[in-house]
Write a protein that holds these residues in place. Structure first.
Motif, PDB file in Angstrom:
ATOM      1  N   CYS A 195      69.411  -9.302   7.447  1.00  0.00           N
ATOM      2  CA  CYS A 195      69.197  -8.151   8.573  1.00  0.00           C
ATOM      3  C   CYS A 195      69.556  -6.839   8.189  1.00  0.00           C
ATOM      4  O   CYS A 195      69.615  -5.665   9.351  1.00  0.00           O
ATOM      5  N   GLY A 196      69.437  -6.111   6.209  1.00  0.00           N
ATOM      6  CA  GLY A 196      69.593  -4.671   6.389  1.00  0.00           C
ATOM      7  C   GLY A 196      70.354  -3.859   6.597  1.00  0.00           C
ATOM      8  O   GLY A 196      70.700  -2.866   6.559  1.00  0.00           O
ATOM      9  N   ALA A 197      71.912  -4.657   6.543  1.00  0.00           N
ATOM     10  CA  ALA A 197      72.850  -4.469   6.439  1.00  0.00           C
ATOM     11  C   ALA A 197      73.176  -3.402   4.920  1.00  0.00           C
ATOM     12  O   ALA A 197      74.207  -2.602   4.888  1.00  0.00           O
ATOM     13  N   CYS A 198      72.592  -4.510   4.121  1.00  0.00           N
ATOM     14  CA  CYS A 198      73.228  -4.350   2.713  1.00  0.00           C
ATOM     15  C   CYS A 198      71.872  -2.497   2.361  1.00  0.00           C
ATOM     16  O   CYS A 198      71.855  -2.439   0.668  1.00  0.00           O
ATOM     17  N   VAL A 250      75.931   5.111   1.649  1.00  0.00           N
ATOM     18  CA  VAL A 250      76.571   5.857   2.678  1.00  0.00           C
ATOM     19  C   VAL A 250      77.109   6.692   2.608  1.00  0.00           C
ATOM     20  O   VAL A 250      77.129   7.665   2.569  1.00  0.00           O
ATOM     21  N   GLU A 251      77.909   6.627   1.676  1.00  0.00           N
ATOM     22  CA  GLU A 251      78.882   7.226   0.849  1.00  0.00           C
ATOM     23  C   GLU A 251      78.349   8.611   0.144  1.00  0.00           C
ATOM     24  O   GLU A 251      79.226   9.673   0.469  1.00  0.00           O
ATOM     25  N   ALA A 290      74.291  12.593  14.370  1.00  0.00           N
ATOM     26  CA  ALA A 290      73.512  12.724  15.380  1.00  0.00           C
ATOM     27  C   ALA A 290      74.171  11.260  16.295  1.00  0.00           C
ATOM     28  O   ALA A 290      73.750  10.452  17.290  1.00  0.00           O
ATOM     29  N   PHE A 291      74.320  10.014  15.017  1.00  0.00           N
ATOM     30  CA  PHE A 291      74.546   8.566  15.175  1.00  0.00           C
ATOM     31  C   PHE A 291      76.516   8.771  16.092  1.00  0.00           C
ATOM     32  O   PHE A 291      76.135   8.340  16.678  1.00  0.00           O
ATOM     33  N   LEU A 305      72.108   3.726   8.554  1.00  0.00           N
ATOM     34  CA  LEU A 305      71.561   5.127   8.101  1.00  0.00           C
ATOM     35  C   LEU A 305      70.862   5.570   6.893  1.00  0.00           C
ATOM     36  O   LEU A 305      70.139   6.340   7.015  1.00  0.00           O
ATOM     37  N   CYS A 306      71.154   4.425   6.317  1.00  0.00           N
ATOM     38  CA  CYS A 306      70.292   4.668   5.190  1.00  0.00           C
ATOM     39  C   CYS A 306      69.061   4.064   5.427  1.00  0.00           C
ATOM     40  O   CYS A 306      67.780   5.281   4.642  1.00  0.00           O
ATOM     41  N   SER A 307      68.533   3.587   5.718  1.00  0.00           N
ATOM     42  CA  SER A 307      66.999   3.235   6.212  1.00  0.00           C
ATOM     43  C   SER A 307      66.404   4.805   6.915  1.00  0.00           C
ATOM     44  O   SER A 307      65.458   4.321   6.972  1.00  0.00           O
TER      45      SER A 307
END
Length: 177
Positions: A53-56, A83-84, A98-99, A115-117
């Motif tokens: 899923c990419g959440a991590c 993300v922090e 932008a998000f 965001l990291c991706s």
């Protein structure tokens, strides 16, 4: 002999968002669990816990990885960004702004990984990395098209379906870089 004996914890130092975390971890603790359960950084989310899923998604030396599929001990000496760590002090990164401006999230659960991706995506593109939709993989991609963005973000699932806004946010952040 019932079950496997416990593996004793060992000292592991992770450099996360510019700070060293000295942790006592079993060698089989994932990076995701080390970040959330041991370092107290709750921004990185556990979604499927299977790398689907990419959440991590976090950055390891600038490279995006699924933190649920890798062991924390494998990342000693690397610079991990969650993300922090994307914002600097009280200033959001251009991508985070932008998000918000493009309403690129609904429930927000996938947003840290997105965001990291996307941060890595922009760096990969600036570095000339091709994707599977790049017309000629032997040359630097000319334009970060919506098709390129969708392909490069394809490892991150948004169950709410905010994909159009995510693409718009990445395009806007790229244009402002």
């Amino acid at each position: 002999m019932p079950g496997n004996p416990a593996v004793p914890p060992r000292p592991v130092t992770l450099n996360v968002n510019g700070r060293a975390y000295s942790l006592q971890l079993e060698p089989r603790v994932t990076l995701l669990d080390a970040l959330r359960e041991y370092a107290g950084l709750m921004g990185t989310k556990k979604g499927c816990d299977r790398g689907q899923c990419g959440a991590c998604t976090v950055l390891a030396d600038g490279r995006r990885i699924n933190s649920c599929l890798t062991l924390a001990v494998m990342h000693e000496g690397e610079n991990i960004t969650t993300v922090e760590g994307l914002a600097t002090q009280d200033t959001l990164s251009p991508l985070q702004r932008a998000f918000i401006e493009h309403d690129a999230f609904q429930c927000g659960y996938c947003t840290p990984g997105q965001l990291c991706s996307a941060t890595a995506l922009l760096e990969e593109f600036r570095g000339g990395a091709a994707s599977t939709v790049t017309a000629d993989v032997r040359t630097r991609p000319a334009v970060l098209s919506d098709e390129e963005i969708r392909e490069r973000m394809s490892g991150n699932i948004c169950r709410c379906g905010a994909y159009a806004n995510i693409v718009a946010a990445v395009r806007a952040a790229h244009g402002n870089a």
